[in-house]
Scaffold this active site. Sequence first.
Site, mmCIF file in Angstrom:
data_model
loop_
_atom_site.group_PDB
_atom_site.id
_atom_site.type_symbol
_atom_site.label_atom_id
_atom_site.label_comp_id
_atom_site.label_asym_id
_atom_site.label_seq_id
_atom_site.Cartn_x
_atom_site.Cartn_y
_atom_site.Cartn_z
ATOM 1 N N THR A 1 -0.824 -10.808 -61.270
ATOM 2 C CA THR A 1 -1.129 -12.234 -61.187
ATOM 3 C C THR A 1 -1.062 -12.784 -62.609
ATOM 4 O O THR A 1 -0.974 -12.024 -63.569
ATOM 5 C CB THR A 1 -2.546 -12.482 -60.623
ATOM 6 O OG1 THR A 1 -3.497 -11.934 -61.548
ATOM 7 C CG2 THR A 1 -2.740 -11.838 -59.266
ATOM 8 N N VAL B 1 -6.537 -4.940 -66.901
ATOM 9 C CA VAL B 1 -6.777 -6.140 -67.714
ATOM 10 C C VAL B 1 -5.466 -6.555 -68.373
ATOM 11 O O VAL B 1 -4.851 -5.784 -69.118
ATOM 12 C CB VAL B 1 -7.873 -5.883 -68.776
ATOM 13 C CG1 VAL B 1 -8.115 -7.153 -69.592
ATOM 14 C CG2 VAL B 1 -9.158 -5.401 -68.119
ATOM 15 N N LYS B 2 -5.052 -7.784 -68.060
ATOM 16 C CA LYS B 2 -3.769 -8.282 -68.574
ATOM 17 C C LYS B 2 -4.039 -9.092 -69.837
ATOM 18 O O LYS B 2 -4.814 -10.052 -69.833
ATOM 19 C CB LYS B 2 -3.111 -9.143 -67.496
ATOM 20 C CG LYS B 2 -1.620 -9.277 -67.625
ATOM 21 C CD LYS B 2 -1.082 -9.988 -66.394
ATOM 22 C CE LYS B 2 0.406 -10.161 -66.432
ATOM 23 N NZ LYS B 2 0.862 -11.051 -65.356
ATOM 24 N N ILE B 3 -3.363 -8.693 -70.914
ATOM 25 C CA ILE B 3 -3.631 -9.237 -72.246
ATOM 26 C C ILE B 3 -2.329 -9.783 -72.838
ATOM 27 O O ILE B 3 -1.306 -9.096 -72.807
ATOM 28 C CB ILE B 3 -4.124 -8.094 -73.175
ATOM 29 C CG1 ILE B 3 -5.277 -7.336 -72.530
ATOM 30 C CG2 ILE B 3 -4.388 -8.572 -74.586
ATOM 31 C CD1 ILE B 3 -6.607 -7.590 -73.085
#
Length: 218
Positions: free
Chosen positions: A27, A86-88
């Site tokens: 997402t 966790v998208k960084i």
Amino acid sequence: MKFFIDTANLAQIQEAQELGVLDGVTTNPSLMAKEGISGDANVKAHYKAICAIVDGDVSAEVISTDYEGMIKEGEELAALDEKIVVKIPMIKDGVKALKYFSDKGIKTNCTLIFSAGQALMAAKAGATYVSPFIGRLDDISTDGLDLIESIRIIFDNYDFGTEILAASVRHPMHIIQCAEIGADVMTGPLSAMEALLKHPLTDIGLAKFLADHAKANS
Ligand code: E4P
């Protein structure tokens, strides 16, 4: 090659899951906004709803762009479900955050990768996934697949464990070409996945089989 669906739409995620070929979900804030999801509690509830559908990794993107903010947000997201990645974003504080989460054993997806150097930095910081955006490169007349090839060579040269997650996939040929190059994962819309299973000769062949069967049994 793992197949992730790139959406926050629960019905599409459910449909892809039922197809039996889904390995995860990605997402981003734009995709969440598209579904009308806003406010911290609603966003977190939506991620939990996605995790309840899918067997596999679910990328949830932080909004903060400073190190402390990314750590706080990322820890809260990771606590929602063990499937959360966790998208960084690929920025300087993001690289520091990747290292922090990697040291803590929390999975990460480094997003907005548009060069091999960015992918190398993310891998050195211990990212679980890097997300090169091939469609957006194609949009500016730069071959996104060349980037996937370059990152594949670099990661193989040094045995980086970081997986190449080909993102911004727009059509079935992107998926096939990424598979030929050896991308570990692709994320794209359900339509691109479903297009892989279609061929006009299959439809013509099936119609003929069924017609012959009906004639023989009439
Ligand atoms: C994936 O993680 C990205 O958010 C996504 O693939 C971007 O795709 P787009 O270029 O179609 O927005």
